[in-house]
Design an enzyme around this catalytic site. Structure first.
Site, PDB file in Angstrom:
ATOM      1  N   ASP A  57      38.751  52.056  50.736  1.00 20.15           N
ATOM      2  CA  ASP A  57      37.525  51.388  50.297  1.00 20.15           C
ATOM      3  C   ASP A  57      36.320  52.287  50.499  1.00 20.15           C
ATOM      4  O   ASP A  57      35.362  52.219  49.747  1.00 20.15           O
ATOM      5  CB  ASP A  57      37.372  50.068  51.046  1.00 20.15           C
ATOM      6  CG  ASP A  57      38.464  49.111  50.611  1.00 20.15           C
ATOM      7  OD1 ASP A  57      38.285  48.437  49.592  1.00 20.15           O
ATOM      8  OD2 ASP A  57      39.537  49.099  51.234  1.00 20.15           O
TER       9      ASP A  57
ATOM     10  N   ARG B 127      38.640  42.125  42.948  1.00 20.90           N
ATOM     11  CA  ARG B 127      38.619  42.776  44.256  1.00 20.90           C
ATOM     12  C   ARG B 127      39.290  44.130  44.101  1.00 20.90           C
ATOM     13  O   ARG B 127      39.885  44.424  43.063  1.00 20.90           O
ATOM     14  CB  ARG B 127      39.277  41.925  45.365  1.00 20.90           C
ATOM     15  CG  ARG B 127      40.399  41.061  45.028  1.00 20.90           C
ATOM     16  CD  ARG B 127      41.822  41.605  44.997  1.00 20.90           C
ATOM     17  NE  ARG B 127      42.123  42.719  45.830  1.00 20.90           N
ATOM     18  CZ  ARG B 127      42.876  43.722  45.444  1.00 20.90           C
ATOM     19  NH1 ARG B 127      43.382  43.774  44.215  1.00 20.90           N
ATOM     20  NH2 ARG B 127      43.149  44.720  46.259  1.00 20.90           N
TER      21      ARG B 127
ATOM     22  N   ASN C 211      40.043  51.003  55.083  1.00 18.52           N
ATOM     23  CA  ASN C 211      40.929  50.331  54.113  1.00 18.52           C
ATOM     24  C   ASN C 211      41.261  48.960  54.681  1.00 18.52           C
ATOM     25  O   ASN C 211      40.849  48.606  55.798  1.00 18.52           O
ATOM     26  CB  ASN C 211      42.192  51.176  53.884  1.00 18.52           C
ATOM     27  CG  ASN C 211      42.980  50.704  52.674  1.00 18.52           C
ATOM     28  OD1 ASN C 211      42.427  50.517  51.600  1.00 18.52           O
ATOM     29  ND2 ASN C 211      44.268  50.480  52.843  1.00 18.52           N
TER      30      ASN C 211
ATOM     31  N   GLN D  81      47.298  40.151  49.620  1.00 22.00           N
ATOM     32  CA  GLN D  81      47.214  40.998  48.414  1.00 22.00           C
ATOM     33  C   GLN D  81      48.524  41.733  48.150  1.00 22.00           C
ATOM     34  O   GLN D  81      48.856  42.016  47.005  1.00 22.00           O
ATOM     35  CB  GLN D  81      46.075  42.019  48.542  1.00 22.00           C
ATOM     36  CG  GLN D  81      44.683  41.434  48.459  1.00 22.00           C
ATOM     37  CD  GLN D  81      44.106  41.154  49.835  1.00 22.00           C
ATOM     38  OE1 GLN D  81      44.837  40.807  50.758  1.00 22.00           O
ATOM     39  NE2 GLN D  81      42.808  41.286  49.985  1.00 22.00           N
TER      40      GLN D  81
ATOM     41  N   ARG E  37      29.496  42.505  48.657  1.00 21.55           N
ATOM     42  CA  ARG E  37      30.525  42.986  49.595  1.00 21.55           C
ATOM     43  C   ARG E  37      30.069  44.327  50.167  1.00 21.55           C
ATOM     44  O   ARG E  37      29.626  45.198  49.413  1.00 21.55           O
ATOM     45  CB  ARG E  37      31.891  43.118  48.890  1.00 21.55           C
ATOM     46  CG  ARG E  37      32.413  41.753  48.424  1.00 21.55           C
ATOM     47  CD  ARG E  37      33.881  41.766  48.142  1.00 21.55           C
ATOM     48  NE  ARG E  37      34.665  41.941  49.344  1.00 21.55           N
ATOM     49  CZ  ARG E  37      35.982  42.176  49.339  1.00 21.55           C
ATOM     50  NH1 ARG E  37      36.628  42.290  48.199  1.00 21.55           N
ATOM     51  NH2 ARG E  37      36.643  42.315  50.469  1.00 21.55           N
TER      52      ARG E  37
ATOM     53  N   ALA F  37      38.498  48.378  45.440  1.00 21.89           N
ATOM     54  CA  ALA F  37      37.319  49.257  45.371  1.00 21.89           C
ATOM     55  C   ALA F  37      36.872  49.601  43.941  1.00 21.89           C
ATOM     56  O   ALA F  37      35.704  49.402  43.578  1.00 21.89           O
ATOM     57  CB  ALA F  37      37.609  50.534  46.154  1.00 21.89           C
TER      58      ALA F  37
END
Ligand code: MRU
Length: 351
Positions: free
Chosen positions: A233, A51, A243, A192, A93, A53
């Site tokens: 992102d 995960r 983001n 995260q 995604r 970007a």
């Protein structure tokens, strides 16, 4: 970055397989996931084994290369096959621009030959690592001695091929003995910040603490935060930035308390064809990510437990959009720019 004294990238390609650090197991277990096919790599992106970007961009590029390698160009189904692989990768995604940039570049190369596809996928991964390194060097110039810096989600090396974006200036400032301290937002629902950013900072011996997502405004009001750096992102042409969910709230707070709020992202995250943030697709993820939490029990075994009212449902948008006017600046690999159309178009000219 080194893990147990061995240099790792988050994603790499060898013998037509894609290897990924399994981020769903961190910080409890360090394991490599092997994706034998394009389909496996798509599974890894969808389930967030990989995960962030830049990392999903590199993985998506390699997935496209895997598909091109799977059939010989002379095969009469080659074009159909790589086109349907491209569609499959793009469905994994929706928000991170790097994924679409990488898939499109590698697809174009695959139309020439599978070897060109592989070469292009490697170049994208290498550039991602190099850009992140440059973001660190440039971003460090903004950081003063003894500053306390807040960050949200994980935009460290795990979110890219190496070095990271929001954490890259922090690594650099630490290396330059600036005596910095980091507040890592836990970043519900998947954590995260609490799991990945804290693990990264710990590995580099950077003083830090994890804070609940809803503590930032309080800390800002007490002047306990000098600066905030987040990743991105997707950045629209006017500077609006998507983001991780929660970023918008932090930006509003920083604006209110006059705290510099920087976005750190390579130009590969800029979507020049997207006019503004309202046009950025926002991923909705499973309600299970909110309703359940995964961690280790006292015996060190990973467990998934329900943490909400059993009969309730959840709504789980994965990203939000911070309007450009709340962003102090964007730290790119080519320079620090303002979040406005003029600066963005100028920096994208030579891409
Ligand atoms: O859903 P994720 O973990 O893939 O989210 C992406 C992110 O890591 C963040 O939004 C990050 O701050 C920017 S991407 C490096």
């Amino acid at each position: 970055m080194k893990v147990n004294n061995i240099d790792y990238r988050t994603v790499w390609y060898q013998d037509d397989k894609v290897y990924l650090i399994n981020q769903n197991l961190l910080p409890f277990e360090f394991k490599i996931f092997e994706a034998k096919t394009c389909n496996d790599t798509c599974f890894a992106i969808k389930t967030m084994i990989v995960r962030g970007a830049g990392a999903i961009g590199a993985a998506a590029g390699f997935a496209m290369a895997q598909a091109a390698q799977a059939l010989k160009k002379q095969d009469e189904n080659y074009i159909d096959y790589i086109t349907s692989a491209k569609n499959e990768i793009e469905r994994t995604r929706p928000t991170a621009q790097n994924l679409f940039m990488a898939v499109n570049k590698v697809f174009e190369a695959a139309l020439i030959s599978p070897q060109d596809a592989i070469r292009t996928a490697f170049a994208i991964a290498d550039k991602d690592a190099e850009d992140s390194r440059n973001i660190g060097i440039l971003g460090d110039t903004l950081i003063q001695k003894n500053w306390k810096i807040a960050t949200h989600c994980n935009a460290g090396w795990l979110a890219f091929v190496d070095h990271g974006t929001a954490l890259s200036p922090i690594y650099e400032a630490h290396k330059n003995n600036k005596n910095i301290f980091v507040w890592a937002d836990e970043t519900r629902p998947r954590g995260q910040g609490a799991r990945l950013t804290a693990w990264e900072l710990n590995a580099q011996n950077i003083p830090h603490k994890i804070i609940p997502d809803n503590a930032t405004a309080h800390l800002m009001s007490l002047k306990m935060i000098d600066m905030m750096i987040v990743g991105a992102d997707r950045i629209a042409r006017n500077g609006d930035t998507a983001n991780k969910i929660g970023t918008l709230e932090k930006a509003i707070c920083a604006y209110n308390y006059n705290i510099p709020f920087y976005v750190a992202a390579p130009t590969s995250t800029i979507d020049i064809n997207c006019d503004n943030g309202q046009k950025i697709p926002i991923e909705l993820r499973s309600e299970d990510e909110v309703l359940f939490q995964t961690g280790v029990n006292e015996q060190g075994k990973m467990e998934k437990i329900l943490v909400c009212s059993p009969d309730s449902h959840a709504y789980n948008p994965a990203f939000d959009v911070t309007p450009a006017k709340l962003i102090t600046g964007i730290i790119t690999e080519k320079g620090i720019i303002s979040a406005n159309e003029q600066d963005i178009v100028k920096i994208m000219r030579n891409n």
